[in-house]
Design an enzyme around this catalytic site. Structure first.
Site, PDB file in Angstrom:
ATOM      1  N   ASP A  25       0.828  -1.201   0.000  1.00 32.76           N
ATOM      2  CA  ASP A  25       0.000   0.000   0.000  1.00 32.76           C
ATOM      3  C   ASP A  25       0.870   1.261   0.000  1.00 32.76           C
ATOM      4  OD1 ASP A  25      -2.178  -1.659   0.174  1.00 32.76           O
ATOM      5  OD2 ASP A  25      -2.435  -1.422   2.343  1.00 32.76           O
TER       6      ASP A  25
HETATM    7  N1  URA Z   1      -1.390  -5.872   3.942  1.00 30.20           N
HETATM    8  C1  URA Z   1      -1.829  -4.589   3.970  1.00 30.20           C
HETATM    9  O1  URA Z   1      -2.860  -4.283   4.597  1.00 30.20           O
HETATM   10  N2  URA Z   1      -1.116  -3.652   3.300  1.00 30.20           N
HETATM   11  C2  URA Z   1       0.021  -3.925   2.613  1.00 30.20           C
HETATM   12  O2  URA Z   1       0.632  -3.043   2.036  1.00 30.20           O
HETATM   13  C3  URA Z   1       0.462  -5.268   2.601  1.00 30.20           C
HETATM   14  C4  URA Z   1      -0.238  -6.229   3.274  1.00 30.20           C
END
Ligand code: URA
Length: 313
Positions: free
Chosen positions: A105
């Site tokens: 993310d």
């Molecule tokens: N899980 C999440 O919530 N975000 C990420 O970036 C990776 C795994």
């Protein structure tokens, strides 16, 4: 790099190694215009012109694996129509096109693999290959042992039940908890959704392991090429299947275990060692059971019905 002639021909996909050897012996192959019949002959695919019966053999694209310590505030894409900073800004400008394997993310930091090897990329993200991904996560509130067990056994999210996970708590938290969480899937926002389903907001998240790769001491914003050992381990992932592996794989050493207890203590691996920078530090090598029909609601755990721990999830 010098490579055996028959290997260059085989890598280009024109013929098998054995058929290439026959072509060489029979005088069909030229290097820079000269017929070569000696099997041990080595050539430099980037410089030497290899032809079979007058037709150019195009050298295979070199395989590239790049490890990046993605900072928060970068999108996991090579191009962002909204003009935000992307991981492409942080990886070396190599001749071949690499692409990110899976996604972190915008606000997630940590280990991101980029490669031009589609098979490795697919195996790393497909649940069938059971590739572990480990995250250090700071969450609001104190996670109880029962919550941890529930997360480990699997909880129902809106897109189905999560596969078994491994979770370690960092000391005795007072306000916020630090967890080390290993999952074998890669659903969108999965870690955040798992914790939020139990009422814990994720405040910080950092991936420290991805399959056979470790973030180690790679500084934030810095990328490097995989070592030969890491590249071999990544190629090996393609040949592994879930049946050959235990769900509860050891996740290796953890700084969380040795870090100081108490809620807000930042585990050593979360400490930012350096500001983001577009540079490579070293070049040491070449390089979800869906709850179909399941009456449970997302996040709900039915007491006394914890799923049996199976070897294959
Ligand atoms: N899980 C999440 O919530 N975000 C990420 O970036 C990776 C795994």
């Amino acid at each position: 790099m010098m490579v055996r002639l028959q290997k260059v021909i085989a890598a280009s996909g024109i013929a098998s190694r054995r058929a290439a050897e026959t072509m060489i012996r029979d005088g069909h192959v030229t290097v820079n215009g000269n017929v070569v019949r000696v099997l041990g002959t080595c050539v430099d695919p980037s410089k030497d012109h290899v032809k079979i019966d007058g037709r150019r053999v195009q050298p295979a694209e070199p395989e590239v694996f790049v490890l990046l310590h993605k900072p928060a505030g970068y999108v996991t894409t090579m191009d962002d129509p909204q003009g935000r900073p992307t991981v492409a800004d942080l990886v070396p400008k190599v001749k071949v096109r690499v692409f990110p394997v899976g996604r972190l993310d915008y606000d997630t930091e940590g280990l991101l693999l980029l490669t031009n090897n589609g098979k490795v990329a697919q195996a790393c993200v497909h649940p069938r290959f059971h590739v572990p991904k480990t995250y250090l996560v700071k969450v609001s509130g104190v996670c109880t042992d029962e919550e941890i067990r529930n997360l480990e056994d699997g909880i129902v999210l809106d897109d189905g039940m999560t596969a078994p996970a491994t979770i370690r708590k960092s000391g005795k938290a007072k306000a916020n908890s630090w967890l080390e969480l290993t999952i074998h899937e890669g659903r969108t926002h999965q870690v955040k959704r798992m914790l939020e389903a139990l009422g814990h907001r994720v405040m910080r998240i950092k991936r420290v392991r991805f399959g056979p790769l470790e973030l180690g001491d790679l500084s934030v914003g810095v990328s490097r090429f995989a070592t030969d050992a890491e590249a071999n381990a990544l190629r090996a992932v393609v040949h592994r299947t879930a049946r050959t592996r235990s769900v509860r794989e050891p996740v290796g050493s953890s700084d969380l275990q040795s870090s100081k207890p108490a809620g807000d203590t930042v585990p050593p691996r979360m400490r930012q060692t350096k500001a983001p920078a577009n540079r490579i530090v070293r070049d040491t090598g070449r390089n979800a059971r869906l709850a179909s029909g399941n009456p449970r609601q997302p996040g709900q755990v039915v007491k006394g019905q914890r799923r049996a721990r199976t070897r294959n999830g």
